[in-house]
Design an enzyme around this catalytic site. Structure first.
Site, mmCIF file in Angstrom:
data_model
loop_
_atom_site.group_PDB
_atom_site.id
_atom_site.type_symbol
_atom_site.label_atom_id
_atom_site.label_comp_id
_atom_site.label_asym_id
_atom_site.label_seq_id
_atom_site.Cartn_x
_atom_site.Cartn_y
_atom_site.Cartn_z
ATOM 1 N N GLU A 38 41.852 46.401 -22.212
ATOM 2 C CA GLU A 38 41.971 47.360 -21.463
ATOM 3 C C GLU A 38 41.033 48.448 -22.354
ATOM 4 O O GLU A 38 41.170 48.911 -23.317
ATOM 5 C CB GLU A 38 42.622 48.368 -20.545
ATOM 6 C CG GLU A 38 43.128 49.057 -20.082
ATOM 7 C CD GLU A 38 41.774 49.598 -19.546
ATOM 8 O OE1 GLU A 38 41.711 50.562 -19.353
ATOM 9 O OE2 GLU A 38 42.243 48.466 -17.691
ATOM 10 N N LYS A 41 43.892 53.345 -20.869
ATOM 11 C CA LYS A 41 44.647 53.126 -21.113
ATOM 12 C C LYS A 41 45.304 52.062 -20.133
ATOM 13 O O LYS A 41 45.632 52.273 -18.590
ATOM 14 C CB LYS A 41 45.842 54.001 -20.954
ATOM 15 C CG LYS A 41 45.615 55.195 -22.159
ATOM 16 C CD LYS A 41 46.450 57.093 -21.440
ATOM 17 C CE LYS A 41 46.451 57.740 -22.786
ATOM 18 N NZ LYS A 41 47.424 59.316 -22.621
ATOM 19 N N GLY A 44 45.601 51.914 -15.401
ATOM 20 C CA GLY A 44 44.431 52.300 -15.494
ATOM 21 C C GLY A 44 44.934 53.478 -14.056
ATOM 22 O O GLY A 44 45.438 54.507 -14.593
ATOM 23 N N THR A 45 43.749 53.936 -13.361
ATOM 24 C CA THR A 45 43.477 54.812 -12.132
ATOM 25 C C THR A 45 44.788 55.238 -11.465
ATOM 26 O O THR A 45 45.086 56.180 -11.633
ATOM 27 C CB THR A 45 42.194 54.624 -11.155
ATOM 28 O OG1 THR A 45 41.347 54.817 -11.762
ATOM 29 C CG2 THR A 45 42.327 55.992 -9.880
ATOM 30 N N GLY A 118 35.147 45.872 -22.719
ATOM 31 C CA GLY A 118 35.428 44.591 -22.704
ATOM 32 C C GLY A 118 33.913 44.252 -21.816
ATOM 33 O O GLY A 118 33.815 44.852 -21.298
ATOM 34 N N VAL A 182 41.822 60.234 2.903
ATOM 35 C CA VAL A 182 43.345 59.794 1.897
ATOM 36 C C VAL A 182 43.172 61.438 0.658
ATOM 37 O O VAL A 182 43.494 61.793 0.587
ATOM 38 C CB VAL A 182 43.702 58.990 0.890
ATOM 39 C CG1 VAL A 182 44.598 58.763 0.772
ATOM 40 C CG2 VAL A 182 44.189 58.107 2.370
ATOM 41 N N GLY A 184 40.817 63.114 0.119
ATOM 42 C CA GLY A 184 40.633 64.665 0.632
ATOM 43 C C GLY A 184 41.734 65.874 1.197
ATOM 44 O O GLY A 184 42.061 67.080 0.747
ATOM 45 N N HIS A 439 72.780 56.924 12.128
ATOM 46 C CA HIS A 439 72.726 58.796 11.991
ATOM 47 C C HIS A 439 73.434 59.800 11.732
ATOM 48 O O HIS A 439 74.417 59.315 10.681
ATOM 49 C CB HIS A 439 73.485 58.411 14.030
ATOM 50 C CG HIS A 439 73.221 59.694 14.142
ATOM 51 N ND1 HIS A 439 71.981 59.965 15.443
ATOM 52 C CD2 HIS A 439 74.204 61.092 14.622
ATOM 53 C CE1 HIS A 439 72.364 61.810 15.320
ATOM 54 N NE2 HIS A 439 73.878 61.893 15.365
#
Length: 462
Positions: A38, A41, A44-45, A118, A182, A184, A439
């Site tokens: 990687e 970090k 990832g995203t 990589g 999503v 936006g 309920h």
């Protein structure tokens, strides 16, 4: 290129985001010798620039709205504004805690972790940090980055991506959000809660256009009520700087001006210059092509996550990564049913769904074979207490299973778990109606909707 000093790994993974690290963890758990590469970090995203930080901003916005609206619940409170430095500290603390936990998991499973950029050097090797890491199998999981349009340069100043928006040191006075999907609508929702004057520009005819049209219309109604403006059905033409901000022109000549323009038209795969084509991997518009088991046309190479043309969701990446690890370990695997994947848009109100839309169901089964039922959250006690509006819509094949569950309302993302089981186990409305839902909960609305679809409504009219 020097060979890595250790042995040949069972699996070399290029990319430590959701798909890559899930494959690493599951592969190591199954006894595979795994190397994970990687450049940034691990996580990832999703962890660092996507799911987690955006939801933290949205929750901060929710707290702001609650402070403003406290009086309607009999609570005296004052809203004094947003401290963006403190918001970022809260957000970053969440990320940091999860990141440390993930690093601990990687270490505990004895995954060989390599930090560096990589590049695929052959069907069985990746070059990184001046070394060649060999593997019996290579998994490509290099993810995605924010996209733009031809001629629209994201400069990180007034024209920004979601990456920049997550680090803004101020609350913009006004913002144009290009894209009503999503990303936006989530940023539009958070910024509105922070006090920004927001306008969404979406070229298609509805917000969140991949959702059931009823959900899109409900969200549009809610956004109008919140004062979030939007322009639908006309495509972007150009953007230019003004003295104080940005002016956006549309194809029909209409213009909008704001302090910042957020380009939120989606994300594109990270695949250029990484050696994929040279290794013979089949590609299409930057995406790596795979079969239903995530196998590329090169027998020793698989690919997962945002790099492949499937749903760009972290939990899809998890599932795809696990599938690859289990396949390589010799377990029997089942392809991902992408219709059965739960989707949640975490704006206010939330939009959640699993299964297919009513329009898709009619296309597949015929209009006369599809039944749709809407259950209004006004009939749900907990939703009344929370003062949220919305609906649960069920799509059923006549006399058969529920093939779509579509929900709009605050906290509906927390109800999608049962919806996922209903769809994936091909449940009949009468079977769900037999289950007792607590309920008062919002989850009870799921039961009530199925009671109505089964022909025995309780807290709703025939």
């Amino acid at each position: 290129m020097a060979n890595d000093a250790s042995t040949v790994f069972d699996l070399v993974i290029l990319g430590g985001g959701s798909g890559g690290y899930a494959a690493a963890l599951r592969g190591a758990q199954l006894g595979l010798d795994v190397a994970l590469i990687e450049k940034g970090k691990v996580g990832g995203t999703c962890l660092h620039n996507g799911c987690i930080p955006t939801k933290a901003l949205l929750h901060a916005g929710e707290i702001a709205d609650q402070a403003r609206e406290a009086e309607q619940f009999g609570v005296k409170a004052t809203f004094e504004g947003i401290d963006m430095a403190a918001v970022h500290k809260y957000k970053d603390d969440v990320i940091s805690g999860l990141y440390k936990g993930l690093q601990g998991l990687i270490a505990s499973r004895k995954v060989h972790y390599i930090e560096g950029e990589g590049r695929l050097s052959s069907p069985t090797s990746v070059d990184v940090n001046g070394q060649r890491v060999q593997g019996r199998h290579v998994l490509l999981a290099t993810g995605s980055v924010p996209k733009s349009l031809p001629g629209l340069e994201i400069d990180g100043n007034r024209i920004i991506s979601s990456d920049h928006a997550l680090k803004l040191d101020r609350v913009p006075t006004s913002a144009i959000v290009l894209g009503g999907g999503v990303i936006g609508v989530e940023f539009a929702s958070a910024w509105k809660s922070f006090g920004t004057d927001v306008t969404i520009v979406e070229g298609l005819k509805h917000l969140v256009p991949v959702e059931d049209e009823n959900s899109s219309k409900l969200l549009e109604r809610a956004f109008r009520k919140r004062g979030i403006k939007f322009n639908l059905g006309t495509f972007f033409d150009k953007a230019e700087y003004t003295q104080d901000g940005v002016k956006v022109s549309l194809a029909d000549g209409k213009t909008f001006e704001a302090e910042v323009l957020l380009v939120a038209i989606g994300r594109g795969p990270v695949s250029q210059g990484l050696g994929y084509e040279e290794a013979g991997v089949a590609m299409d518009r930057g995406y790596v092509l795979v079969d239903e088991y995530m196998q590329t046309n090169v027998p020793t190479i698989s690919a997962v996550g945002d790099l492949v043309p499937t749903l760009q969701l972290a939990h899809v990446g998890f599932a795809e990564g696990i599938l690859v690890a289990e396949r390589l370990a010799g377990l029997k695997t089942v392809p991902v049913d992408y219709d059965g994947v739960p989707k949640v848009t975490y704006c206010h109100p939330e939009v959640a769904s699993v299964g297919i839309t009513e329009a898709k169901a009619k296309e597949i089964y015929g209009a006369d074979k599809v039944v749709a039922l809407k259950y209004n959250l006004a009939g749900n006690g907990k939703s009344k207490i929370l003062k949220t509006a919305g609906e649960i819509k069920l799509v059923q094949v006549k006399d058969g299973a529920v093939v779509g569950v579509h929900m709009v309302g605050d906290r509906m993302g927390e109800q999608v778990g049962e919806a996922q089981l209903i769809y994936n186990w091909e449940a009949l409305p009468a079977e769900v109606a037999q289950l007792i839902h607590a309920h008062p909960t919002q989850n009870e609305a799921m039961g009530e909707a199925h009671l109505a679809l089964a022909g025995k409504p309780l807290h709703s009219h025939d």
